[in-house]
Design a protein around this motif. Structure first.
Motif, PDB file in Angstrom:
ATOM      1  N   ALA A 279      37.925   7.678 -63.515  1.00 43.78           N
ATOM      2  CA  ALA A 279      37.660   6.616 -64.499  1.00 43.78           C
ATOM      3  C   ALA A 279      36.237   6.705 -65.029  1.00 43.78           C
ATOM      4  O   ALA A 279      35.995   6.559 -66.242  1.00 43.78           O
ATOM      5  CB  ALA A 279      37.911   5.254 -63.854  1.00 43.78           C
ATOM      6  N   VAL A 280      35.270   6.958 -64.130  1.00 45.24           N
ATOM      7  CA  VAL A 280      33.871   7.066 -64.564  1.00 45.24           C
ATOM      8  C   VAL A 280      33.683   8.276 -65.475  1.00 45.24           C
ATOM      9  O   VAL A 280      33.014   8.198 -66.529  1.00 45.24           O
ATOM     10  CB  VAL A 280      32.943   7.150 -63.337  1.00 45.24           C
TER      11      VAL A 280
ATOM     12  N   SER B  14      35.294   7.565 -68.825  1.00 45.88           N
ATOM     13  CA  SER B  14      34.515   6.549 -69.557  1.00 45.88           C
ATOM     14  C   SER B  14      33.277   7.167 -70.189  1.00 45.88           C
ATOM     15  O   SER B  14      32.935   6.868 -71.344  1.00 45.88           O
ATOM     16  CB  SER B  14      34.116   5.423 -68.598  1.00 45.88           C
TER      17      SER B  14
ATOM     18  N   VAL C 258      34.442   9.297 -73.168  1.00 44.28           N
ATOM     19  CA  VAL C 258      34.830   8.458 -74.310  1.00 44.28           C
ATOM     20  C   VAL C 258      33.612   7.800 -74.940  1.00 44.28           C
ATOM     21  O   VAL C 258      33.480   7.738 -76.184  1.00 44.28           O
ATOM     22  CB  VAL C 258      35.861   7.399 -73.846  1.00 44.28           C
ATOM     23  N   HIS C 259      32.694   7.293 -74.109  1.00 48.57           N
ATOM     24  CA  HIS C 259      31.496   6.644 -74.628  1.00 48.57           C
ATOM     25  C   HIS C 259      30.673   7.612 -75.480  1.00 48.57           C
ATOM     26  O   HIS C 259      30.259   7.284 -76.610  1.00 48.57           O
ATOM     27  CB  HIS C 259      30.667   6.113 -73.459  1.00 48.57           C
TER      28      HIS C 259
ATOM     29  N   ASP D 167      32.202  -0.186 -74.324  1.00 49.03           N
ATOM     30  CA  ASP D 167      31.723  -0.028 -72.950  1.00 49.03           C
ATOM     31  C   ASP D 167      32.334  -1.080 -72.023  1.00 49.03           C
ATOM     32  O   ASP D 167      32.715  -0.784 -70.886  1.00 49.03           O
ATOM     33  CB  ASP D 167      30.195  -0.130 -72.911  1.00 49.03           C
TER      34      ASP D 167
ATOM     35  N   LEU E  39      35.852  -0.102 -71.306  1.00 46.88           N
ATOM     36  CA  LEU E  39      35.896   1.022 -70.370  1.00 46.88           C
ATOM     37  C   LEU E  39      35.633   0.571 -68.936  1.00 46.88           C
ATOM     38  O   LEU E  39      36.271   1.039 -67.990  1.00 46.88           O
ATOM     39  CB  LEU E  39      34.883   2.085 -70.779  1.00 46.88           C
ATOM     40  N   ILE E  40      34.678  -0.359 -68.756  1.00 46.92           N
ATOM     41  CA  ILE E  40      34.375  -0.869 -67.420  1.00 46.92           C
ATOM     42  C   ILE E  40      35.572  -1.615 -66.844  1.00 46.92           C
ATOM     43  O   ILE E  40      35.961  -1.421 -65.672  1.00 46.92           O
ATOM     44  CB  ILE E  40      33.124  -1.773 -67.464  1.00 46.92           C
TER      45      ILE E  40
ATOM     46  N   SER F  22      38.250   0.868 -65.962  1.00 46.11           N
ATOM     47  CA  SER F  22      37.929   1.612 -64.746  1.00 46.11           C
ATOM     48  C   SER F  22      38.177   0.765 -63.505  1.00 46.11           C
ATOM     49  O   SER F  22      38.733   1.236 -62.500  1.00 46.11           O
ATOM     50  CB  SER F  22      36.471   2.077 -64.781  1.00 46.11           C
TER      51      SER F  22
END
Length: 431
Positions: free
Chosen positions: A26-27, A30, A33-34, A132, A135-136, A139
């Motif tokens: 996930a990190v 992320s 993607v970011h 963001d 995404l958090i 995750s």
């Protein structure tokens, strides 16, 4: 030095592993993607800034005035853009961190440069913050979902392994009809079933080997019984004298050994059943102990009526007293407290091997006991206790075992019946 071991269940190990992998993935996703979204939005901002500057260039050709916030030869123009404009190239540049400046520059000729710049759009910054946040949250959801999945999968494996361990424990206690594969059950087949089949095969092989050894032992002892009996009878007919006494002694010792081996074989077959009677335990011990060991001290702390087999109980008591007299030291103390019978001597105590592993046939303990007995007394006592449904434990008195050996017989509240089961309601207690 012993290493510190952290004991956790397989369920939590699998959950932690899945959660860790999920968090790592996930990190990583992320961050990808970011960065991709930020690069894409910055590229769009540069293209917009350059389009605006080109439009201002066309107006400048007509009006000779810089429009839409453009400037001619702006002193703040970054050196990189100034150099590219001198080369006759149009260029853009993103400068600064956080909320960066977006520059665009086009050459006008004769060393003149038309440029413009603006801050990265506030709306774009807001979009990045929302992205963001999403995404958090995503995750965290992946980690929680992975942990839940790990608990579910690990719990299934853990339950199957616990069932297998429980079934194997029952097999170790002598329930040879238990099958680990049947106890595990389930629709999904995995390595647990392979383990169960291996344990069942091992149990069958060990059972066959033990039964074969028991049959051989019983057959040998049975075949020896007749000639040994004849030998004892013949020894009795010898004329008095020291040689005759030695022959009679050894012949009687051989006869006792054969009888003990036969008794061990019967106990190993698990076919023995108790013939129950209701007796006062304290009174029974007070009557029997003086005939077995006149020097032993008997104390009845609390009388209790028990439903047990007197013959087998007398056998256990006799073997424990004989062991205390032969391998321990005086005084020998016999104490009755309710359903608990304790026999203590003041000798060197039980050997460590017996305390950790229990009685073992033909093992007489430490080297100072060599030649005294055949190690069958405590084995028979433990086997007879099992027939009675009782528990026989061994320990040494004192912190260093210097206080002597202590054998404790715990008689059950509900004694086994002749069928080997236990009654639901116990026998009536007499006052």
């Amino acid at each position: 030095m012993r290493r510190l071991a952290l004991r956790t269940g397989i369920r939590w190990k699998i959950s932690i592993a899945i959660a860790a992998v999920g968090a790592l993935i996930a990190v990583a996703l992320s961050l990808v993607v970011h960065n991709a979204a930020r690069v894409s939005m910055l590229d769009n901002a540069r293209e917009s800034q350059l389009a605006q500057t080109l439009f201002a260039e066309r107006l400048y050709d007509t009006t000779k005035e810089a429009k839409f916030g453009t400037k001619i030869n702006d002193p703040a123009l970054p050196h990189e853009l100034r150099e590219k404009a001198k080369q006759g190239r149009r260029a853009t540049l993103v400068q600064g961190g956080g909320v960066p400046d977006v520059w665009a520059a086009v050459p006008l000729g004769n060393g003149t440069v038309l440029s413009s710049h603006s801050k990265f759009a506030e709306r774009s910054t807001t979009i990045m913050k929302d992205l963001d946040r999403a995404l958090i949250i995503g995750s965290a959801a992946v980690v929680v979902g992975g942990s839940a999945l790990g608990v579910l999968i690990g719990g299934q494996i853990s339950r199957r392994l616990r069932k297998a361990a429980a079934a194997a424990g029952r097999v170790a206690q002598g329930q040879t009809d238990v099958r680990v594969g049947t106890a595990v059950g389930g629709v999904v087949r995995d390595e647990t079933d392979e383990l169960a089949r291996a344990v069942d095969a091992l149990t069958d092989a060990l059972g066959e080997r033990i039964e074969a050894e028991r049959r051989v032992t019983a057959d040998i002892a049975h075949e020896l019984r007749t000639p040994v009996t004849g030998l004892v009878t013949a020894a009795e007919l010898l004329p008095p004298g020291r040689p005759s006494e030695l022959v009679r002694d050894r012949a009687q010792a051989m006869r006792t050994l054969v009888e003990d081996v036969l008794e061990v074989a019967r106990l190993d077959s698990a076919s023995e059943r108790a013939e129950l009677q209701e007796i006062a335990l304290g009174e029974f011990v007070q009557r029997r102990v003086p005939t077995m060991d006149p020097g032993a001290d008997v104390e009845v702390v609390r009388e209790s009526w028990v439903n047990t087999d007197p013959r087998r109980l007398e056998r256990i008591l006799g073997n424990l007293l004989a062991n205390a007299r032969g391998h321990g030291g005086a005084p020998i103390e016999v104490k009755v407290e309710g359903r608990v019978l304790r026999i203590r001597d003041h000798g060197p105590g039980f050997p460590d091997a017996l305390l950790h592993e229990g009685p073992s046939r033909f093992r007489t303990g430490t080297s100072d006991r060599a030649g005294q007995g055949h190690g069958l007394g405590l084995t028979i006592a433990a086997g007879q206790a099992k027939v009675l449904g009782a528990r026989l434990t061994f320990r040494n008195a004192g912190a260093d075992g210097a206080g002597g050996a202590v054998a404790v017989l715990w008689l059950p509240e509900h004694a086994p019946t002749t069928t080997g089961s236990f009654p639901i309601v116990g026998p009536p207690q007499k006052p």
